[in-house]
Scaffold this active site. Structure first.
Site, PDB file in Angstrom:
ATOM      1  N   LYS A 214       0.839  -1.214   0.000  1.00 12.47           N
ATOM      2  CA  LYS A 214       0.000   0.000   0.000  1.00 12.47           C
ATOM      3  C   LYS A 214       0.875   1.266   0.000  1.00 12.47           C
ATOM      4  CE  LYS A 214      -2.846   3.188   0.505  1.00 12.47           C
ATOM      5  NZ  LYS A 214      -4.180   3.598   0.237  1.00 12.47           N
ATOM      6  N   CYS A 268      -2.979  11.128   1.745  1.00  8.86           N
ATOM      7  CA  CYS A 268      -2.395   9.833   1.386  1.00  8.86           C
ATOM      8  C   CYS A 268      -1.025  10.004   0.761  1.00  8.86           C
ATOM      9  CB  CYS A 268      -3.333   9.128   0.417  1.00  8.86           C
ATOM     10  SG  CYS A 268      -5.029   9.133   0.994  1.00  8.86           S
TER      11      CYS A 268
HETATM   12  N1  SAJ Z   1      -1.718  15.175  -8.604  1.00  8.49           N
HETATM   13  C1  SAJ Z   1      -0.950  15.944  -9.450  1.00  8.49           C
HETATM   14  N2  SAJ Z   1      -0.731  15.461 -10.720  1.00  8.49           N
HETATM   15  C2  SAJ Z   1      -1.235  14.278 -11.141  1.00  8.49           C
HETATM   16  C3  SAJ Z   1      -2.010  13.499 -10.261  1.00  8.49           C
HETATM   17  C4  SAJ Z   1      -2.247  13.982  -8.980  1.00  8.49           C
HETATM   18  O1  SAJ Z   1      -0.471  17.021  -9.104  1.00  8.49           O
HETATM   19  O2  SAJ Z   1      -1.008  13.930 -12.309  1.00  8.49           O
HETATM   20  C5  SAJ Z   1      -1.960  15.663  -7.212  1.00  8.49           C
HETATM   21  C6  SAJ Z   1      -3.432  15.922  -6.896  1.00  8.49           C
HETATM   22  O3  SAJ Z   1      -3.830  17.189  -7.335  1.00  8.49           O
HETATM   23  C7  SAJ Z   1      -3.445  15.783  -5.398  1.00  8.49           C
HETATM   24  C8  SAJ Z   1      -2.417  14.675  -5.152  1.00  8.49           C
HETATM   25  O4  SAJ Z   1      -1.600  14.639  -6.312  1.00  8.49           O
HETATM   26  O5  SAJ Z   1      -3.002  16.967  -4.777  1.00  8.49           O
HETATM   27  C9  SAJ Z   1      -2.991  13.298  -4.899  1.00  8.49           C
HETATM   28  O6  SAJ Z   1      -4.098  13.061  -5.742  1.00  8.49           O
HETATM   29  P1  SAJ Z   1      -4.417  11.649  -6.419  1.00  8.49           P
HETATM   30  O7  SAJ Z   1      -5.677  11.800  -7.170  1.00  8.49           O
HETATM   31  O8  SAJ Z   1      -3.244  11.155  -7.165  1.00  8.49           O
HETATM   32  O9  SAJ Z   1      -4.554  10.642  -5.202  1.00  8.49           O
HETATM   33  P2  SAJ Z   1      -5.400  10.661  -3.832  1.00  8.49           P
HETATM   34  O10 SAJ Z   1      -4.509  11.155  -2.750  1.00  8.49           O
HETATM   35  O11 SAJ Z   1      -6.722  11.286  -3.991  1.00  8.49           O
HETATM   36  O12 SAJ Z   1      -5.637   9.072  -3.653  1.00  8.49           O
HETATM   37  C10 SAJ Z   1      -4.510   8.197  -3.606  1.00  8.49           C
HETATM   38  C11 SAJ Z   1      -4.750   7.039  -4.592  1.00  8.49           C
HETATM   39  N3  SAJ Z   1      -3.514   6.301  -4.763  1.00  8.49           N
HETATM   40  C12 SAJ Z   1      -3.006   6.005  -5.982  1.00  8.49           C
HETATM   41  O13 SAJ Z   1      -3.522   6.366  -7.012  1.00  8.49           O
HETATM   42  C13 SAJ Z   1      -1.763   5.186  -6.032  1.00  8.49           C
HETATM   43  C14 SAJ Z   1      -5.880   6.149  -4.075  1.00  8.49           C
HETATM   44  O14 SAJ Z   1      -6.035   5.009  -4.908  1.00  8.49           O
HETATM   45  C15 SAJ Z   1      -5.611   5.708  -2.628  1.00  8.49           C
HETATM   46  O15 SAJ Z   1      -6.659   4.902  -2.110  1.00  8.49           O
HETATM   47  C16 SAJ Z   1      -5.486   6.961  -1.787  1.00  8.49           C
HETATM   48  O16 SAJ Z   1      -4.371   7.719  -2.274  1.00  8.49           O
HETATM   49  C17 SAJ Z   1      -5.265   6.562  -0.351  1.00  8.49           C
HETATM   50  O17 SAJ Z   1      -6.218   6.684   0.442  1.00  8.49           O
HETATM   51  O18 SAJ Z   1      -4.183   6.079  -0.003  1.00  8.49           O
END
Ligand code: SAJ
Length: 414
Positions: A214, A268
């Site tokens: 995870k 996360c």
């Molecule tokens: N972000 C970027 N660029 C991107 C993708 C995301 O800047 O291309 C930023 C987002 O704006 C945000 C952060 O990253 O600030 C995280 O966003 P996210 O959509 O990537 O992820 P989370 O935090 O909403 O959810 C993640 C997910 N993990 C993965 O995709 C590996 C989700 O599946 C998990 O369940 C969750 O963390 C968790 O609870 O751990």
């Protein structure tokens, strides 16, 4: 005391959807949260967080009589711990996991747990936490006078949640899951439980592998976002357009660069990599550097805004979005919030904030800026800073934006 099938501890972004989906599948579920207002809201069939369709699911679960909420656990066959696992920042800049919520939730089970019960940890946790959970429970049982308490009498498992905010209800059902028990029987029991709503594969493993996989998933994403963010800072330095560069590079069949932004937020991805760094500081060089790169991005955006603001005596700055990512109301670890707070400190600046997903400004911003509709804020502003790519901002007038100095941290208007 009424006996439940399942007792879920922590009714936040993970615990509430999980408790509700079990309830709609016919399980008799008790949801536990230490905050009385959360318990009251749920018992009323309403929700305290924003997530598409969660209101409908919770209402259905409560109305069916299968979901009730309380501030204390009660007897059940299964206990699922879904409480936060934050980190603690040390003076030397290092971050150590803070397991106090997992520990207190676990210890609270001693009053109600019985032999053969299944105890599941869903909270994202450092390697070794499931073993700690077992030790805390046995220690607490012994402290409460059950001197014969033995770990062999209970099943302990880590089943990390993996659902994406904004798509939680779909992913809850369709994502593969990992069931990592302290014994193979424990892994198998948890698998059988989740099969009642999970249509995807459930893989059996040991607890430590489940914990690290995870953390690895979120660290992988953090490293990839750091690559995009670093590239955006390189392009800014060279006076180039990062969106054009990424668009072209991504036409290679084996290249898939993610999207730069104002930084990485949420509870996360901005947190979990530190659990790996803490466990193996000498080895986790890339993972640590990715964190450092992503944490430096808000500062880069602030410098861009400050530089533009210098051109005005009393700049009016519109900050669009406070949430940690698009179309959610979650402000935890949000770079947009951090940047907006810093912008309010620019001398002479008037700051207007638009955040369609919250109804009032958080503490620390309330007296410093004005909350308003995005269209109005853009109209009144000299400088527009797009911090979150909320759908609601897509309809903003392009001709009005064309008259403004725009810092588009997400490439939203490209
Ligand atoms: N972000 C970027 N660029 C991107 C993708 C995301 O800047 O291309 C930023 C987002 O704006 C945000 C952060 O990253 O600030 C995280 O966003 P996210 O959509 O990537 O992820 P989370 O935090 O909403 O959810 C993640 C997910 N993990 C993965 O995709 C590996 C989700 O599946 C998990 O369940 C969750 O963390 C968790 O609870 O751990």
């Amino acid at each position: 005391m009424k006996k439940f099938d399942i007792c879920v501890l922590g009714l936040g972004y993970i615990g509430l959807p999980t408790a509700s989906i079990f309830a709609t599948k016919g399980k008799n579920v008790l949801g536990v949260d230490v905050v009385q207002s959360v318990v009251d809201t749920i018992n009323d069939g309403r929700i305290h967080i924003e997530e598409p369709d969660l209101d409908i699911l919770v209402k259905a679960a409560v109305q069916s009589g299968n979901l009730t909420a309380a501030t204390k656990p009660a007897e059940a066959d299964v206990f699922i711990i879904a409480v936060p696992t934050p980190f603690e920042e040390r003076g030397d800049g290092s971050r150590v996991p803070d397991l106090k919520y997992v520990e207190s939730a676990t210890r609270s089970l001693a009053a109600v747990v019985k032999k053969r019960d299944l105890v599941i940890l869903e909270s994202t946790s450092p390697v070794g936490t499931t073993e700690k959970m077992r030790d805390w429970l046995i220690e607490e049982l012994i402290a409460q006078g059950i001197s014969e308490a033995n770990e062999k009498d209970y099943y302990f498992v880590h089943c990390p949640e993996r659902i994406l905010p904004g798509q939680m209800l779909k992913e809850l059902v369709t994502n593969d899951r990992i069931s990592g028990g302290l014994t193979p029987e424990a892994s198998q029991k948890a698998k059988e439980l989740y099969e009642c709503f999970c249509t995807a594969e459930i893989f059996l493993t040991d607890a430590r592998s489940a914990e690290l996989s995870k953390l690895t998933e979120n660290s992988f994403r953090d490293v990839n976002i750091a690559f995009a963010n670093e590239l955006s800072m390189i392009c800014d330095h060279l006076g180039m357009d990062v969106w054009e560069v990424i668009k072209l590079a991504n036409r290679h069949p084996r290249v898939n660069i993610l999207t730069p932004g104002p930084g990485v937020g949420g509870h996360c991805i901005a947190v979990d990599p530190w659990f790996i760094v803490d466990a193996a500081p000498e080895q986790a060089k890339l993972i640590r550097t990715a964190r450092v790169v992503n944490e430096s991005k808000p500062e880069h955006v602030i410098a861009q805004v400050e530089s533009k603001a210098k051109r005005f005596k009393e700049p009016v700055i519109a900050c669009l979005g406070l949430a940690f990512k698009a179309n959610v109301d979650d402000l935890r670890e949000s770079p947009a919030l951090e940047i907006t707070k810093r912008i309010t400190r620019i001398e002479g600046a008037k700051v207007l904030v638009a955040e369609p997903h919250i109804s009032e400004l958080p503490k620390g911003l309330r007296d410093q800026c004005e909350m308003m509709d995005a269209g109005e804020a853009v109209k009144a502003a000299d400088i527009v800073v797009l911090l979150v790519d909320h759908k609601a901002f897509a309809s903003l007038s392009r001709p009005v934006l064309a008259e403004k100095m725009v810092i588009d941290t997400r490439g939203f208007w490209k």
